[in-house]
Design an enzyme around this catalytic site. Structure first.
Site, short mmCIF file in Angstrom:
data_model
loop_
_atom_site.label_atom_id
_atom_site.label_comp_id
_atom_site.label_asym_id
_atom_site.label_seq_id
_atom_site.Cartn_x
_atom_site.Cartn_y
_atom_site.Cartn_z
N PRO A 1 0.81 -1.22 0.00
CA PRO A 1 0.00 0.00 0.00
C PRO A 1 0.84 1.26 0.00
CG PRO A 1 -0.04 -1.04 2.16
CD PRO A 1 0.71 -1.96 1.26
N GLU A 2 0.65 2.10 -0.97
CA GLU A 2 1.24 3.44 -0.97
C GLU A 2 0.09 4.42 -0.79
OE1 GLU A 2 4.47 4.41 -3.50
OE2 GLU A 2 5.00 2.33 -3.88
#
Length: 286
Positions: A3-4
């Site tokens: 996840p960014e």
DNA sequence: CCCCGAGCCTGGAGGC
DNA sequence: TGCCTCCAGGCTCGGG
């Protein structure tokens, strides 16, 4: 999928829809490492949350926080493999279920699931406005209060390489390895370029590309929250990244057809085009 | 103060 | 088939 910022923002929106206004009844900590940042320990974490109502879901960089009616806040980071899921109480426990929140309305539970436990949850005392624990995290470039001028100046003051700087969450938040590579490819800059040698216009162009990459990813990801399922692992298939360089070693550059190269970087990988993003000649530092 | 790099963690992939 | 090694990488913290 790691996840960014776009994924975390997608999770934030999903959570906001499902947990705001609900009163927490009981919290179960199933793995101590998931609350290691909560210094008073897992039992205290659970105690202090019982009976509290969630007022909002906010984000700073890749951190989320949930302001509570007590004035405290739950801080969350998904790390490398974290997920926040809303599940009916009857759903079987996930293999890596770490923390469970039951609500007083007996509606869907909030579950923190994290295989590798790089992520975690904690309670910030009095942190509803902005938890002090994450006050050092810079704003992200999609934040209306992000200052392009300040960023450009700070970037050029640094004595480091440009990719390192993009990954420094105290300078600019929300950029991880994947989107750093994507933005550098768009900007035609090699990640090893020294920040102090960037011109003002080059810094502005790079920032523009970072903003575009993040914004496009959010648009692509934020399609549907109808499902009772907030997923950051892409398993539901709604988050489809279109990447130009990351993970494309040996495949043709979409601009010039040169084969994309992979280089070691900080015990991981950087992907770039050898023609569009030439390596800097030598260290410019003295 | 600034910069760098080690270490945290587990499961999937690939080699033999 | 099974064992081994490598790889993914955001963040904190200690050292220089």
């Amino acid at each position: 999928m790691v996840p960014e910022l776009p994924e975390v923002e997608t999770v934030r929106q999903g959570l906001a829809r499902w947990v705001i206004g609900r009163r927490i009844d009981r919290v179960e900590v199933l793995h101590p490492r998931a609350v290691r940042r909560h210094v008073p320990g897992g039992a205290h974490f659970a105690d202090v949350l019982a009976g509290r109502t969630v007022l909002d879901v906010r984000r700073r960089g890749k951190y989320l926080w949930l302001p509570l009616d007590s004035g405290d806040a739950v801080i969350g980071h998904l790390g490398m493999s974290g997920q926040l899921l809303l599940q009916p109480a009857t759903a079987p426990d996930e293999a890596h279920l770490r923390v469970r929140f039951r609500f007083a309305d007996d509606g869907p539970e909030l579950r923190f699931v994290d295989q590798r436990t790089f992520g975690g949850l904690s309670v910030s005392e009095g942190g509803a406005t902005l938890p002090s624990e994450i006050a050092h995290i810079a704003r992200d470039p999609l934040d209306p209060e992000f200052s392009d001028t300040q960023f450009g100046a700070a970037l050029r003051r640094r004595r480091t390489e440009v990719k390192r700087a993009l990954l420094d969450q105290t300078l600019i938040s929300g950029v991880g390895n994947i989107y750093a590579d994507e933005a550098l490819w768009r900007a035609g800059l090699h990640g090893a370029r020294p920040t102090d040698a960037l011109t003002g216009p080059a810094a502005r162009r790079l920032l523009g590309h970072v903003r575009d990459v993040l914004g496009e990813a959010i648009t692509a990801g934020g399609t549907s929250f109808d499902a009772l399922y907030v997923d950051v692992n892409g398993e539901s298939g709604y988050f489809d990244r279109s990447l130009n360089v990351y993970g494309r070693e040996g495949q043709p550059c979409r601009r010039c057809a040169a084969p994309i190269r992979r280089e070691a970087f900080m015990n991981r990988s950087s992907y770039s085009c050898p023609r569009c993003q030439p390596r800097p000649r030598a260290a410019a530092h003295t």
